[in-house]
Design an enzyme around this catalytic site. Structure first.
Site, PDB file in Angstrom:
ATOM      1  N   THR A  42       0.877  -1.220  -0.055  1.00  0.00           N
ATOM      2  CA  THR A  42      -0.058  -0.220  -0.140  1.00  0.00           C
ATOM      3  C   THR A  42       0.982   1.369  -0.120  1.00  0.00           C
ATOM      4  O   THR A  42       0.318   2.381  -0.614  1.00  0.00           O
ATOM      5  CB  THR A  42      -0.921   0.018   1.347  1.00  0.00           C
ATOM      6  OG1 THR A  42      -1.785  -1.299   1.319  1.00  0.00           O
ATOM      7  CG2 THR A  42      -1.916   1.215   1.254  1.00  0.00           C
ATOM      8  N   ARG A  69       3.555 -11.549   8.589  1.00  0.00           N
ATOM      9  CA  ARG A  69       2.611 -11.942   9.613  1.00  0.00           C
ATOM     10  C   ARG A  69       2.589 -10.820  10.576  1.00  0.00           C
ATOM     11  O   ARG A  69       1.460 -10.442  11.352  1.00  0.00           O
ATOM     12  CB  ARG A  69       2.962 -13.164  10.297  1.00  0.00           C
ATOM     13  CG  ARG A  69       2.686 -14.527   9.561  1.00  0.00           C
ATOM     14  CD  ARG A  69       2.591 -15.687  10.532  1.00  0.00           C
ATOM     15  NE  ARG A  69       1.853 -16.854   9.653  1.00  0.00           N
ATOM     16  CZ  ARG A  69       1.652 -18.100  10.034  1.00  0.00           C
ATOM     17  NH1 ARG A  69       1.948 -17.992  11.625  1.00  0.00           N
ATOM     18  NH2 ARG A  69       1.075 -19.115   9.546  1.00  0.00           N
ATOM     19  N   LYS A 142     -14.320  -0.305  17.588  1.00  0.00           N
ATOM     20  CA  LYS A 142     -14.591  -0.129  19.033  1.00  0.00           C
ATOM     21  C   LYS A 142     -14.501   1.382  19.531  1.00  0.00           C
ATOM     22  O   LYS A 142     -15.158   1.777  20.322  1.00  0.00           O
ATOM     23  CB  LYS A 142     -13.546  -0.794  20.012  1.00  0.00           C
ATOM     24  CG  LYS A 142     -13.512  -0.719  21.322  1.00  0.00           C
ATOM     25  CD  LYS A 142     -12.685  -1.776  22.294  1.00  0.00           C
ATOM     26  CE  LYS A 142     -12.920  -1.341  23.689  1.00  0.00           C
ATOM     27  NZ  LYS A 142     -12.260  -2.555  24.441  1.00  0.00           N
ATOM     28  N   TYR A 217     -43.186  -5.982   2.311  1.00  0.00           N
ATOM     29  CA  TYR A 217     -43.520  -6.533   3.453  1.00  0.00           C
ATOM     30  C   TYR A 217     -43.168  -7.923   3.539  1.00  0.00           C
ATOM     31  O   TYR A 217     -42.864  -8.557   2.636  1.00  0.00           O
ATOM     32  CB  TYR A 217     -45.068  -6.318   3.599  1.00  0.00           C
ATOM     33  CG  TYR A 217     -46.072  -6.651   2.637  1.00  0.00           C
ATOM     34  CD1 TYR A 217     -46.348  -7.877   2.394  1.00  0.00           C
ATOM     35  CD2 TYR A 217     -46.493  -5.432   1.672  1.00  0.00           C
ATOM     36  CE1 TYR A 217     -47.253  -8.365   1.383  1.00  0.00           C
ATOM     37  CE2 TYR A 217     -47.601  -6.024   0.736  1.00  0.00           C
ATOM     38  CZ  TYR A 217     -47.737  -7.539   0.562  1.00  0.00           C
ATOM     39  OH  TYR A 217     -48.716  -7.748  -0.452  1.00  0.00           O
ATOM     40  N   HIS A 271     -47.734 -20.554  -4.414  1.00  0.00           N
ATOM     41  CA  HIS A 271     -47.625 -21.160  -3.272  1.00  0.00           C
ATOM     42  C   HIS A 271     -46.662 -22.453  -3.102  1.00  0.00           C
ATOM     43  O   HIS A 271     -46.912 -23.177  -2.227  1.00  0.00           O
ATOM     44  CB  HIS A 271     -49.152 -21.187  -2.531  1.00  0.00           C
ATOM     45  CG  HIS A 271     -49.949 -20.309  -2.341  1.00  0.00           C
ATOM     46  ND1 HIS A 271     -49.704 -18.869  -2.128  1.00  0.00           N
ATOM     47  CD2 HIS A 271     -51.209 -20.204  -3.256  1.00  0.00           C
ATOM     48  CE1 HIS A 271     -50.828 -18.175  -2.339  1.00  0.00           C
ATOM     49  NE2 HIS A 271     -51.623 -19.189  -3.161  1.00  0.00           N
ATOM     50  N   GLY A 300     -51.763 -15.000 -11.370  1.00  0.00           N
ATOM     51  CA  GLY A 300     -50.695 -14.603 -10.506  1.00  0.00           C
ATOM     52  C   GLY A 300     -49.778 -15.484  -9.949  1.00  0.00           C
ATOM     53  O   GLY A 300     -49.052 -15.246  -8.856  1.00  0.00           O
ATOM     54  N   GLU A 323     -47.046 -12.807 -11.783  1.00  0.00           N
ATOM     55  CA  GLU A 323     -46.297 -11.921 -10.862  1.00  0.00           C
ATOM     56  C   GLU A 323     -44.956 -11.996 -11.302  1.00  0.00           C
ATOM     57  O   GLU A 323     -44.307 -10.782 -11.529  1.00  0.00           O
ATOM     58  CB  GLU A 323     -46.320 -12.485  -9.375  1.00  0.00           C
ATOM     59  CG  GLU A 323     -47.543 -12.259  -8.777  1.00  0.00           C
ATOM     60  CD  GLU A 323     -47.704 -11.044  -7.956  1.00  0.00           C
ATOM     61  OE1 GLU A 323     -46.581 -10.175  -7.860  1.00  0.00           O
ATOM     62  OE2 GLU A 323     -48.845 -10.605  -7.584  1.00  0.00           O
ATOM     63  N   ASN A 411     -48.410 -34.020   2.362  1.00  0.00           N
ATOM     64  CA  ASN A 411     -48.217 -34.960   1.614  1.00  0.00           C
ATOM     65  C   ASN A 411     -48.447 -34.831   0.236  1.00  0.00           C
ATOM     66  O   ASN A 411     -49.466 -34.099  -0.029  1.00  0.00           O
ATOM     67  CB  ASN A 411     -49.403 -36.110   2.111  1.00  0.00           C
ATOM     68  CG  ASN A 411     -49.015 -36.867   3.357  1.00  0.00           C
ATOM     69  OD1 ASN A 411     -47.963 -37.168   3.447  1.00  0.00           O
ATOM     70  ND2 ASN A 411     -49.762 -36.916   4.144  1.00  0.00           N
TER      71      ASN A 411
END
Length: 510
Positions: A42, A69, A142, A217, A271, A300, A323, A411
């Site tokens: 950098t 390191r 912090k 929503y 659904h 829909g 949709e 089921n």
């Protein structure tokens, strides 16, 4: 109090990635008279811009050691970050030990997750566990009352905007907002490291998603809904209104279902259950056959195809209200046709997998985790249970139906014929009720079940299902097998010349 402004006099910059935004930030800081401190690559980057930069080594009096390191882990760095400016004792110690205060920290972390994803060996992965960077982030966050922390490239643009608008100063609200983002970075990074070490042990549940997409929503208007995940990594949003919570549930179900099919296929979901599926040589034919399965429920719904949508298919699709539509691509004419309704959501699916590995859901006071159901049966998995064997056409339909029932709420019973969904019976408390529901739907929409097949997501506890299916015209059945009463169903099938195969794999979907 929230507009309490702090002047940035000294900035520590230590980043793994360099880009144009970072260059603009550095130049802006320099023009504002901010002193820059940096490390390694950098520092070289900053100086290549013709901007002076103090090295971390000259500040600490220690070189970078242990192969890089340890570079910034020193009191003269962390003291300058953590010193509380309103504490006289802290300020006296800064003066006593000749520690310069650091007001801005810009750091990004070694690319740990990218290294893991690349398939690198453990030694390379371990070296990408950032120590100095994560420590700088936590320290600066912090002490956000005095220090601004920029912990990822995602925060470069907001920082640059602040600098351009107000110069080298930030408010307390600014600093707290950056701190929040920083802790999101650090917690996500630690979660990724934990998952690497935990592998498949699942000793704890740690996940992190950075992208938040607010919904209109939740499941209902009085509930708030937010999606956490990178939706835009999977889809291009070409048109339409904001995606809803329920849209997302159906989109997820649609993608999982369509990925089962290789040949041109169209599916309609409502659904989370398929109300129309068909495989045909062209998309327009697949659409027409899928819609015929239940044109009422399709209203829909969420539509998905696994081939590009052309103008011919778009003109047919345009005739109903829906949709969402999803496809890997669209012709320009198709987009023009489908975009006529302003609220229609048109998604182009990217060539990216959408859900491997684990699946989880919240319940009670915790999270339930399981492997995704990635098991798809082929002809080689079918084990005959009856004297009669399915024909080649029936075998194709049995596999077709089994893919659909796998993605239907239990089921579940699926009736299919000629690679077309005739009806789904879903979400029932008894399997025979699911079958009755499916048969009634086929009668409503004029299907002839003679020669149709039936798929069940779990075994038949009694022979009543095969009896009712045979009376409706079904000639072949696929089920997981494993009931203590399997033989009763087999005996009935043998007596009525119906073929039955088992897969040995149950596909409950609750």
């Amino acid at each position: 109090m929230t507009d309490e402004k702090k002047r940035i006099s000294r900035a520590l910059i230590s980043v793994y990635h360099k880009d144009g935004l970072l260059e603009d930030i550095i130049k802006t800081l320099h023009n504002e008279g901010v002193q820059l401190v940096s490390t390694g690559g950098t520092q070289t980057f900053i100086e290549s811009l013709g901007i002076p930069c103090e090295t971390a080594e000259s500040l600490t009096g220690y070189p970078s050691i242990l192969g890089g390191r340890v570079k910034t882990l020193h009191p003269k760095i962390f003291g300058g970050i953590l010193a509380r400016r309103e504490y006289d004792t802290d300020l006296r110690q800064l003066s006593e030990y000749d520690i310069p205060a650091i007001d801005l920290v810009i750091v990004d972390l070694y690319p740990f997750e990218e290294t893991v994803a690349s398939g690198a060996g453990e030694a390379d992965v371990i070296e990408k566990i950032d120590i100095g960077g994560i420590s700088l982030i936590r320290a600066a966050a912090k002490n956000y009352r005095d220090v601004t922390i920029v912990a990822s490239r995602a925060q470069y643009a907001p920082l640059l905007e602040l600098l351009k608008q107000g110069g080298a100063q930030t408010t307390l609200d600014d600093r707290r907002r950056f701190a929040r983002a920083a802790f999101a970075v650090s917690s996500g990074y630690d979660a990724a490291i934990f998952r690497y070490f935990d592998a498949d042990e699942h000793t704890a549940f740690r996940v992190a998603f950075d992208d938040a997409m607010p919904m209109r929503y939740g499941e209902n208007p009085h509930q708030r809904g937010i999606f956490f995940g990178s939706f835009d990594a999977l889809f291009d949003r070409l048109h339409g209104k904001q995606i809803s919570y329920n849209n997302l549930l159906d989109i997820d179900a649609a993608v999982a279902l369509i990925d089962e099919f290789d040949e041109p296929t169209f599916a309609i979901l409502k659904h989370n259950n398929a109300c129309g599926v068909a495989s045909r040589p062209t998309m327009v034919e697949a659409w027409k056959a899928a819609l015929a399965g239940d044109p009422v429920s399709a209203f829909g719904g969420v539509l998905i195809g696994n081939r590009a949508i052309d103008a011919e298919a778009a003109n047919e699709i345009d005739q109903i209200f829906f949709e969402v539509i999803i496809a890997p691509d669209y012709t320009e004419d198709a987009i023009r046709i489908l975009s006529k309704k302003k609220n229609r959501i048109i998604l182009r699916r990217k060539a990216v997998g959408a859900g491997q590995g684990l699946a989880f859901r919240s319940l009670l006071n915790g999270v339930l985790v399981q492997d995704r159901d990635l098991s798809t049966q082929t002809a080689g998995d079918l084990k005959p249970m009856t004297t009669a064997l399915p024909t080649e056409r029936e075998t194709v339909d049995l596999l077709f139906a089994n893919k659909i029932v796998k993605h239907s709420k239990s089921n579940a019973i699926t009736l299919a014929k000629n690679k077309q969904l005739c009806a789904n019976g879903v979400g029932q408390t008894s399997r025979v009720d699911a079958l009755k529901q499916a048969i009634e739907k086929t009668r409503t929409f004029g299907f002839d079940l003679s020669g149709a097949v039936m798929a069940s997501d779990a075994f038949f506890p009694f022979p009543d299902c095969v009896e009712a299916a045979a009376e409706a015209g079904v000639t072949a059945v696929i089920q997981p097998g494993g009931s203590v009463n399997d033989e009763l169903s087999v005996e009935y099938c043998n007596a009525h010349h119906i073929s039955m195969v088992k897969t040995g794999t149950r596909h409950f979907k609750h």
